[in-house]
Design an enzyme around this catalytic site. Sequence first.
Site, PDB file in Angstrom:
ATOM      1  N   ARG A 135      -1.107  13.086  25.292  1.00 56.17           N
ATOM      2  CA  ARG A 135      -1.775  12.420  26.136  1.00 56.17           C
ATOM      3  C   ARG A 135      -0.472  11.183  26.715  1.00 56.17           C
ATOM      4  O   ARG A 135      -0.332  10.813  27.739  1.00 56.17           O
ATOM      5  CB  ARG A 135      -2.971  11.897  25.804  1.00 56.17           C
ATOM      6  CG  ARG A 135      -4.119  13.010  25.744  1.00 56.17           C
ATOM      7  CD  ARG A 135      -5.292  12.532  24.951  1.00 56.17           C
ATOM      8  NE  ARG A 135      -5.230  12.255  23.722  1.00 56.17           N
ATOM      9  CZ  ARG A 135      -6.177  11.475  22.934  1.00 56.17           C
ATOM     10  NH1 ARG A 135      -7.288  11.187  23.454  1.00 56.17           N
ATOM     11  NH2 ARG A 135      -5.873  11.403  21.927  1.00 56.17           N
ATOM     12  N   ASN A 174      -8.185  14.752  26.096  1.00 52.50           N
ATOM     13  CA  ASN A 174      -8.375  16.069  25.145  1.00 52.50           C
ATOM     14  C   ASN A 174      -9.902  16.619  25.336  1.00 52.50           C
ATOM     15  O   ASN A 174     -10.936  15.738  25.282  1.00 52.50           O
ATOM     16  CB  ASN A 174      -8.539  15.382  23.651  1.00 52.50           C
ATOM     17  CG  ASN A 174      -7.021  15.249  23.086  1.00 52.50           C
ATOM     18  OD1 ASN A 174      -5.928  15.578  23.528  1.00 52.50           O
ATOM     19  ND2 ASN A 174      -6.835  14.578  22.008  1.00 52.50           N
TER      20      ASN A 174
END
EC number: 6.2.-.-
Length: 766
Positions: free
Chosen positions: A18, A36
């Site tokens: 990320r 996620n």
Amino acid sequence: MKTVHLHIEGIVQGVGFRPHVYRLAQEFSLNGWVNNAPDGVHIEIQGKPASVQDFLNALRENPPKLSRIINRTETLVARPKFDGFQIIESKDNSEKSVLLTPDYAICTSCEKELFDPENRRFRYPFITCTNCGPRFSIIDGLPYDRIRTTMQPFNMCSECKNEYDDIYDRRYYSQTNSCPVCGITLSIAENGQQPCEVPDIFQRIYSALHEGKIIAVKGIGGFLLLCDASNKESIQLLRQRKGRPSKPLALMYPDEEMLLSDVETTPQQLEAYMSVEAPIVLFNCKGSMESDLQVNEIAPGLTSLGIMRPYAPLLALIARDFGSPLVATSANISGAPIIYNNEQALSSLSWIADLIITHDRDITLPEDDSVIKFTPEHGKRIILRRSRGFAPNYLARKSVSTDPVLSMGASLKSTFALQHGENTYVSQYLGDQDSFDAHESFKHTLGKLAGVLDFTPREILADMHPQYLSTILAEKLAKSHTIPVWKIQHHEAHFAAVLGENGLIESGEPVLGVIWDGTGYGTDGQVWGGEFFNYENHRFSRIGHLAYFAHILGDKMSREPRLSALSLLHGTIAEQAIKDCFNQQEWEYYHKVLRKGDNLQTSSAGRLFDAAACLAGLGYSTTYEGEAAVKLEALAKTASDKKNLRPIDFEQCMSPVYHLLRFHQFLTNKMPTADAAWQFHAGLVQAIHFKARSHNYRKVAFSGGVFQNDVMVDLLVSLMQEKFELYFHEELSPNDENISFGQLIHHGISSSAVAAEEYADNFYEN
């Protein structure tokens, strides 16, 4: 304005994915979000079409270093205009099918900070970042976020939180981030006392090791036992307390320079040693070693040493402080699973270890250290134990089936495997299921991993052996879930595993499977172990085996190579060569047993290796599984003549008795024992070569514990690679650890439409 939704699957959580996406979005001036989810990472990226394409290309070409992408879906979507780019809250409302990130060794950046007096994490034993540290061993749920790990109780201090929120910091969104102010605390227990914090804990460890004491230290996947590798008395005491009289012990070196002064290395070995997985790697000793290693105490009768680098910062501090090689072996009683929680360590290790070093970060999924080696001539990698750093993912070429299936593996060197959607998970090595503690650990790990993945099987697979605890557990689970359990022949599962690993399931031509190991329950009720199979048109068939010989006295035979030697040499003149291995009463009794004529029969290649080891004078009993064969392999490696290949009689080459008598003849003709051992291995390889040639195969695949033997593997490659396509295990061990994966593959093949008509013939429903 263009908006693209990306769904990325693989090892993509806990590896800085990320933050990496966020930085790329900033670089290309794009808006959107990343998060996620239980099925991977989702991204929505919005901006000028050319910039979006540049982003997509950059992410494809340069993903985060530790990530492994197995699937990527890009979908053009219609969205309102986004305001900036952000990491949004993880979602947990989809199917949990993400691959689980393994535990990774300390990275170079963290190691540099660990030993930098100017750094605020100087000598902090739990330093991590997005590039290293525990992942799998601390997970409690998905998606992977701090609140679903055992880091949840540790609240980040302001400095750690600033790092966590800083896009340009390598600890940006690092779920394991902590420091001495807000992090994990070490404690020490001594002389049976309760653990407590002491200001000079590392000085106490250093002094204890120099005094010859044994230290238990909580690592990433469980506790390790450490002692001075140059102190003979300390090593002997460790062996006595642990109940491990002769099995080799692993070592841990403080730095690469010291390692290079003691062992011979290849680039492959060093790459594996320094890898993020940081397994134990087998190295050959130099003729002259700079350290004072007690080699004969560490690896009796062997020519190689298993060595790992200090993969956790706590271990790195201890190793660097001590400054010399340490024995570093799993903290358990021999045969039992690794101990991983503080309470169990304090109750079970207090009479093994003089000091017990604990900490307050819990381990949810225990793991032993992985072990690998490379063959000396051709550099083929052989995984001896697949655990920390590798488990639990298997990055399959393509799943045979997506149905939720649980396979329970075998008994020795056990694992289980889950087929969950498109993903295949093969557990870490879980030990010998004949041990109660190991069986409990097996059940704990299975329950925990199934819970993390929200996995419920529709079918369960097991070995055909009715007395394997894994098979009995499979039957109990199937009954409780009201689902079928299918029992798959042991060696067919081995063969299916190597077929699956090498993409041979859809092979357009026949494949010869050479499946050699110690034991497996055969469909004829005998003990198999020297098998030849054909795979063609999604069907398995046994086309031959090493000739049967008497299998006597049950499991005692696998523990006493003299019994294998006697069974094979019974009735020949050569049996007198092993008479001194028995007292007179035993000699008479065992001959009486053999004369009965109604003994169970075996084709075991493993028992043939045992017999040869006994004949070579390498011992008539063993203290660990495979000891005799490992010593015979080590002896063969030292042969002075590896070019003068002695031919074999091809009419007799499937007879174990023939190979053992041939070996005996070499010895009686005064051939050096090491050369005779090498010729013994070469004779068996010639027999395999003959089998493949006489049946006109081009593709030959190998599985079973015998093919952990690097002398065998190198000889196979040398003698057969020009005329045949050879296939070995790549990501799994050739030993019984691959059985659970093979059961999945076998079941998928036999359940397919092509083989549906023979389903009942190949499986045995409970």
